[in-house]
Scaffold this motif. Structure first.
Motif, PDB file in Angstrom:
ATOM      1  N   PRO A 126       0.826  -1.209   0.000  1.00 11.71           N
ATOM      2  CA  PRO A 126       0.000   0.000   0.000  1.00 11.71           C
ATOM      3  C   PRO A 126       0.859   1.258   0.000  1.00 11.71           C
ATOM      4  O   PRO A 126       2.001   1.249   0.475  1.00 11.71           O
ATOM      5  N   ALA A 127       0.298   2.326  -0.521  1.00  9.91           N
ATOM      6  CA  ALA A 127       1.001   3.609  -0.507  1.00  9.91           C
ATOM      7  C   ALA A 127       0.880   4.276   0.861  1.00  9.91           C
ATOM      8  O   ALA A 127       1.737   5.075   1.240  1.00  9.91           O
ATOM      9  N   LEU A 128      -0.189   3.935   1.608  1.00  9.90           N
ATOM     10  CA  LEU A 128      -0.424   4.544   2.921  1.00  9.90           C
ATOM     11  C   LEU A 128      -0.801   3.455   3.921  1.00  9.90           C
ATOM     12  O   LEU A 128      -1.697   2.650   3.661  1.00  9.90           O
ATOM     13  N   LEU A 129      -0.122   3.450   5.053  1.00  9.06           N
ATOM     14  CA  LEU A 129      -0.397   2.488   6.120  1.00  9.06           C
ATOM     15  C   LEU A 129      -0.741   3.258   7.388  1.00  9.06           C
ATOM     16  O   LEU A 129       0.031   4.094   7.856  1.00  9.06           O
ATOM     17  N   ILE A 130      -1.930   2.980   7.954  1.00  9.80           N
ATOM     18  CA  ILE A 130      -2.355   3.605   9.206  1.00  9.80           C
ATOM     19  C   ILE A 130      -2.180   2.593  10.332  1.00  9.80           C
ATOM     20  O   ILE A 130      -2.798   1.529  10.306  1.00  9.80           O
ATOM     21  N   ALA A 131      -1.330   2.902  11.293  1.00  8.01           N
ATOM     22  CA  ALA A 131      -1.048   2.002  12.425  1.00  8.01           C
ATOM     23  C   ALA A 131      -1.668   2.601  13.683  1.00  8.01           C
ATOM     24  O   ALA A 131      -1.170   3.606  14.201  1.00  8.01           O
ATOM     25  N   ASP A 132      -2.761   1.995  14.155  1.00  7.67           N
ATOM     26  CA  ASP A 132      -3.487   2.502  15.319  1.00  7.67           C
ATOM     27  C   ASP A 132      -3.005   1.778  16.574  1.00  7.67           C
ATOM     28  O   ASP A 132      -3.362   0.632  16.810  1.00  7.67           O
ATOM     29  N   GLU A 133      -2.180   2.449  17.360  1.00  9.25           N
ATOM     30  CA  GLU A 133      -1.604   1.877  18.590  1.00  9.25           C
ATOM     31  C   GLU A 133      -0.980   0.499  18.314  1.00  9.25           C
ATOM     32  O   GLU A 133      -1.329  -0.492  18.950  1.00  9.25           O
ATOM     33  N   PRO A 134      -0.042   0.397  17.368  1.00  4.08           N
ATOM     34  CA  PRO A 134       0.478  -0.931  16.992  1.00  4.08           C
ATOM     35  C   PRO A 134       1.348  -1.592  18.042  1.00  4.08           C
ATOM     36  O   PRO A 134       1.605  -2.790  17.956  1.00  4.08           O
ATOM     37  N   THR A 135       1.829  -0.829  19.036  1.00  2.00           N
ATOM     38  CA  THR A 135       2.741  -1.416  20.024  1.00  2.00           C
ATOM     39  C   THR A 135       2.190  -1.361  21.440  1.00  2.00           C
ATOM     40  O   THR A 135       2.893  -1.722  22.386  1.00  2.00           O
ATOM     41  N   THR A 136       0.938  -0.928  21.610  1.00  2.00           N
ATOM     42  CA  THR A 136       0.349  -0.883  22.953  1.00  2.00           C
ATOM     43  C   THR A 136       0.288  -2.284  23.554  1.00  2.00           C
ATOM     44  O   THR A 136      -0.140  -3.224  22.903  1.00  2.00           O
ATOM     45  N   ALA A 137       0.693  -2.414  24.799  1.00  2.00           N
ATOM     46  CA  ALA A 137       0.652  -3.666  25.572  1.00  2.00           C
ATOM     47  C   ALA A 137       1.658  -4.707  25.093  1.00  2.00           C
ATOM     48  O   ALA A 137       1.624  -5.843  25.551  1.00  2.00           O
ATOM     49  N   LEU A 138       2.582  -4.331  24.183  1.00  2.00           N
ATOM     50  CA  LEU A 138       3.629  -5.259  23.781  1.00  2.00           C
ATOM     51  C   LEU A 138       4.863  -5.059  24.658  1.00  2.00           C
ATOM     52  O   LEU A 138       5.136  -3.955  25.131  1.00  2.00           O
ATOM     53  N   ASP A 139       5.619  -6.121  24.878  1.00  2.00           N
ATOM     54  CA  ASP A 139       6.866  -6.023  25.616  1.00  2.00           C
ATOM     55  C   ASP A 139       7.823  -5.083  24.893  1.00  2.00           C
ATOM     56  O   ASP A 139       7.755  -4.921  23.673  1.00  2.00           O
ATOM     57  N   VAL A 140       8.754  -4.489  25.653  1.00  2.00           N
ATOM     58  CA  VAL A 140       9.636  -3.484  25.066  1.00  2.00           C
ATOM     59  C   VAL A 140      10.497  -4.049  23.947  1.00  2.00           C
ATOM     60  O   VAL A 140      10.766  -3.370  22.956  1.00  2.00           O
ATOM     61  N   THR A 141      10.957  -5.294  24.081  1.00  2.00           N
ATOM     62  CA  THR A 141      11.783  -5.868  23.033  1.00  2.00           C
ATOM     63  C   THR A 141      10.965  -6.130  21.775  1.00  2.00           C
ATOM     64  O   THR A 141      11.424  -5.887  20.658  1.00  2.00           O
ATOM     65  N   VAL A 142       9.721  -6.605  21.941  1.00  2.00           N
ATOM     66  CA  VAL A 142       8.843  -6.824  20.792  1.00  2.00           C
ATOM     67  C   VAL A 142       8.476  -5.490  20.172  1.00  2.00           C
ATOM     68  O   VAL A 142       8.410  -5.351  18.936  1.00  2.00           O
ATOM     69  N   GLN A 143       8.232  -4.481  21.004  1.00  2.00           N
ATOM     70  CA  GLN A 143       7.925  -3.144  20.498  1.00  2.00           C
ATOM     71  C   GLN A 143       9.057  -2.628  19.612  1.00  2.00           C
ATOM     72  O   GLN A 143       8.814  -2.090  18.519  1.00  2.00           O
ATOM     73  N   ALA A 144      10.291  -2.803  20.067  1.00  2.00           N
ATOM     74  CA  ALA A 144      11.443  -2.357  19.282  1.00  2.00           C
ATOM     75  C   ALA A 144      11.510  -3.097  17.947  1.00  2.00           C
ATOM     76  O   ALA A 144      11.837  -2.505  16.912  1.00  2.00           O
ATOM     77  N   GLN A 145      11.179  -4.388  17.951  1.00  2.00           N
ATOM     78  CA  GLN A 145      11.183  -5.164  16.714  1.00  2.00           C
ATOM     79  C   GLN A 145      10.112  -4.678  15.743  1.00  2.00           C
ATOM     80  O   GLN A 145      10.346  -4.570  14.532  1.00  2.00           O
ATOM     81  N   ILE A 146       8.914  -4.339  16.269  1.00  2.00           N
ATOM     82  CA  ILE A 146       7.827  -3.863  15.428  1.00  2.00           C
ATOM     83  C   ILE A 146       8.184  -2.514  14.796  1.00  2.00           C
ATOM     84  O   ILE A 146       7.950  -2.294  13.600  1.00  2.00           O
ATOM     85  N   ILE A 147       8.763  -1.609  15.593  1.00  2.00           N
ATOM     86  CA  ILE A 147       9.153  -0.303  15.069  1.00  2.00           C
ATOM     87  C   ILE A 147      10.234  -0.453  14.007  1.00  2.00           C
ATOM     88  O   ILE A 147      10.200   0.194  12.954  1.00  2.00           O
ATOM     89  N   SER A 148      11.199  -1.327  14.267  1.00  2.00           N
ATOM     90  CA  SER A 148      12.247  -1.583  13.284  1.00  2.00           C
ATOM     91  C   SER A 148      11.657  -2.130  11.987  1.00  2.00           C
ATOM     92  O   SER A 148      12.061  -1.741  10.885  1.00  2.00           O
ATOM     93  N   LEU A 149      10.672  -3.008  12.131  1.00  2.00           N
ATOM     94  CA  LEU A 149      10.017  -3.591  10.967  1.00  2.00           C
ATOM     95  C   LEU A 149       9.267  -2.529  10.161  1.00  2.00           C
ATOM     96  O   LEU A 149       9.351  -2.490   8.929  1.00  2.00           O
ATOM     97  N   LEU A 150       8.538  -1.646  10.835  1.00  2.00           N
ATOM     98  CA  LEU A 150       7.813  -0.579  10.142  1.00  2.00           C
ATOM     99  C   LEU A 150       8.778   0.334   9.393  1.00  2.00           C
ATOM    100  O   LEU A 150       8.511   0.748   8.256  1.00  2.00           O
ATOM    101  N   ASN A 151       9.899   0.668  10.036  1.00  2.00           N
ATOM    102  CA  ASN A 151      10.897   1.509   9.372  1.00  2.00           C
ATOM    103  C   ASN A 151      11.467   0.824   8.140  1.00  2.00           C
ATOM    104  O   ASN A 151      11.672   1.452   7.099  1.00  2.00           O
ATOM    105  N   GLN A 152      11.701  -0.474   8.252  1.00  2.00           N
ATOM    106  CA  GLN A 152      12.227  -1.229   7.119  1.00  2.00           C
ATOM    107  C   GLN A 152      11.222  -1.253   5.969  1.00  2.00           C
ATOM    108  O   GLN A 152      11.587  -1.046   4.805  1.00  2.00           O
ATOM    109  N   MET A 153       9.949  -1.454   6.302  1.00  2.00           N
ATOM    110  CA  MET A 153       8.927  -1.551   5.263  1.00  2.00           C
ATOM    111  C   MET A 153       8.713  -0.224   4.530  1.00  2.00           C
ATOM    112  O   MET A 153       8.552  -0.192   3.325  1.00  2.00           O
TER     113      MET A 153
END
Length: 615
Positions: A170-197
């Motif tokens: 997609p040209a536009l991705l809306i992420a609504d609270e994508p890391t809420t309630a996730l562990d800090v290490t998983v949160q870091a992985q998700i953010i890294s993944l979004l940046n990569q994508m």
């Protein structure tokens, strides 16, 4: 290149009580590969904006423009909008479990998304699914593609949702609270993944979140909303490190991420009703720097040298609210007898019996010899990733789960293998406050009955006496006793958490176990609850076990921290000592993942690790 351009957007939603003015004159642009952050309290209009962009507000009165790749989405027919949704515009929801169908494999669900928009065979679509699952970090994608949502952890389910959202590029991705309630290490992985994508596919990302510290380190631009208004806008770091608007500053100062002790300076009052159209500044009733003109006229839009824009009458960014929002003095710590141990656990082990495999029974060892001591009137923070055994240990201490072996004592009395009558009596001393304040309250019962349940169960008070005790508890936790007959749905998230705390206090316990009590709350509400927890501890001499994945919160409330990994305690120490000088590699990993500024600057903890900015 601009992917999305929102111009003078106003949204009015019809209800039985009138029109809810959910957004008013909101404008912003999002470019390709940009991460655009939207922050604000619940009800500020963040999610309504997301739904408007997705075309998911049937019946709403919407004016202005939402230009996506040059086309005004508000003028598109429903069929054309369906073709864009999921294909060119995708969304990641906050709760991945409820967004995935439990009856279908994850592969089948992503295949359906592909074949809805493209004419490909099922085999070709499945091949794409396996590839995208591998890209988002799902190991053994060829096998896991046939698994069901419940067979994945929370972080893995969020990765599946990301895979479903980006599989069509997609040209536009809306992420609504994508890391809420996730562990800090998983949160870091998700953010890294979004940046990569976004860099790999050129995708523009709108991230809606209440985690301001996270947003300040990753957002290219940030918009802060309040009561449907765009209060502040500008470069992410500038907005969230040197804010121009008093509301933004209030949100930041409510966060426990800063090195401060004592009461958090929460924003007073509540957001205004959106049924009433705001003629002046919407934030004026809660603003400590409000002037007479703020309550009379709508403020102008001011632009500052660093690129930030503020909807405010205050002209000087540097001193806009510094005097009005003076630091809250730290309250004196409770005097406690450090040798008076209220909870003691020694070599606690828990093993679950598993299924037989090749004639042998496989056992799962969840806790592997955990020991702890909790002195009276203090708080022990317990941190660690999902599955490390935190909540299991809490349930054993609360008497909800028997250990396989080991000893647990409460105020010197063993809770292992005692008879039912003795345990019911001991249960008065240990209470729990849960993560989800709405899910832990019966929606069909009135608040007075819910808070009064401990009195009824323990046969302590009846009739008018019970009612008076409940009202007294409501007053203690900051609830209006006149709301005794209301249902949970009639309260805000922060108020519902206060109801849970009032219920826990009913029997005057010695120990309260908090299991993620503020993870889903806005920072301003979070500050109020943390202040309340601290106040009750000082006044009543309570002892707390505080479980959380948010290390900033744990650091603020705890005198000691215990770090768990794979059912074991890997490190324990005084809070500030452990935070500034962690000894175990896993503790250093958790802290690096929890503080995005360490990752961004390569300083602080990253220097200690000797590995730059990557956790």
């Amino acid at each position: 290149m601009t992917v999305l351009s929102v111009r003078n957007l106003s949204i009015d939603i019809p209800t039985g009580d009138g029109f809810v003015h959910a957004a008013r004159d909101v404008s912003f642009d999002v470019g390709a590969e940009e991460l655009f952050g939207i922050a604000g309290e619940s009800g500020s209009g963040k999610s309504v904006l997301s739904k408007a962009i997705m075309g998911l507000l049937p019946g709403a009165l919407i004016s202005g423009e939402i230009l996506f790749e040059g086309r005004n989405l508000l003028d598109l027919p429903a069929r054309a909008m369906q073709q864009l949704r999921g294909n060119r515009i995708a969304m990641i929801s906050q709760d991945p479990l409820s967004s995935l169908h439990p009856f279908y494999t994850i592969g089948a669900q992503i295949v359906e998304a592909i074949r809805t928009h493209r004419k490909v065979s099922e085999a070709e679509a499945l091949k794409e699914v396996i590839d995208i699952l591998g890209r988002v970090g799902i190991h053994d994608a060829e096998k896991r593609v046939h698994d069901y949502p419940h067979q994945f952890s929370g972080g893995m389910r969020q990765r599946v949702m990301i895979a479903m959202a980006i599989v069509l590029r997609p040209a536009l991705l809306i992420a609504d609270e994508p890391t809420t309630a996730l562990d800090v290490t998983v949160q870091a992985q998700i953010i890294s993944l979004l940046n990569q994508m976004r860099r790999e596919f050129g995708t523009a990302i709108i991230m809606v979140t209440h985690d301001l510290d996270l947003l300040s380190s990753i957002a290219d631009h940030t918009m802060v909303m309040y009561a449907g208004n765009r209060m502040e806008f500008g470069p992410g770091e500038a907005v969230l490190t040197a804010p121009a608007h008093p509301y933004t500053l209030g949100l930041l100062r409510s966060s426990p991420s800063q090195e401060k002790r004592g009461a958090l300076p929460s924003i007073p009052g509540q957001p205004p009703s959106l049924l009433l159209e705001q003629k002046a500044c919407a934030f004026a009733p809660r603003c400590p720097a409000a002037m007479a003109i703020c309550r009379q006229e709508r403020p102008p839009l001011r632009t500052f040298a660093d690129g930030t824009q503020s909807l405010c009458w205050l002209e000087d960014k540097a001193s806009n609210t510094a005097a009005a929002l003076a630091p809250v003095p730290a309250e004196p710590a409770a005097l406690v007898a450090q040798r008076d141990i209220v909870v003691s656990a020694k070599d606690v082990r828990l093993t679950y019996g598993g299924r037989s495999l090749f004639g042998r029974r496989i056992n799962l060892e969840v806790l592997k010899g955990v020991s702890l001591e909790l002195p009276r009137g203090t708080t022990l923070g317990i941190v660690g990733e999902s599955g490390c055994g935190k909540s299991t240990l809490a349930r054993i201490i609360a008497g909800l789960l028997p250990p396989t072996s080991g000893e647990v004592t409460i105020e010197g009395e063993s809770v292992v293998d005692i008879d039912r009558a003795r345990w019911i009596e001991m249960r008065k001393r240990v209470q729990m406050v849960f993560q989800d304040p709405f899910g832990s309250l019966n929606p069909r019962r009135r608040v007075g009955s819910i808070i009064g349940d401990p009195f009824r169960i323990q046969n302590i008070a009846h009739g008018i006496e019970r009612k008076n005790k409940v009202r007294e508890l409501m007053e203690i936790v900051g609830l209006n006793p006149e709301h005794y007959n209301r249902f949970p749905a009639e309260f805000s998230g922060g108020q519902r958490q206060r109801i849970g705390i009032a219920r826990a206090l009913a029997l005057k316990p010695s120990i309260i176990i908090f299991d993620e009590p503020v993870s889903a709350l806005d920072v301003s509400i979070q500050a109020q609850i943390l202040n309340l927890i601290g106040k009750l501890q000082r006044e009543m001499g309570l002892s707390y076990l505080f479980i959380s994945h948010d290390l900033a919160v744990v650091r603020h409330v705890s005198s000691e921290i215990m770090v768990m990994k794979s059912g074991q305690v890997v490190e324990r120490g005084e809070t500030e000592t452990l935070y500034h000088n962690p000894q175990h590699p896993y503790t250093r990993e958790l802290l690096a993942a929890a503080d995005p500024h360490y990752r961004k600057t390569g300083g602080g903890l990253a220097d200690a690790l000797g590995q730059g900015a990557t956790p």
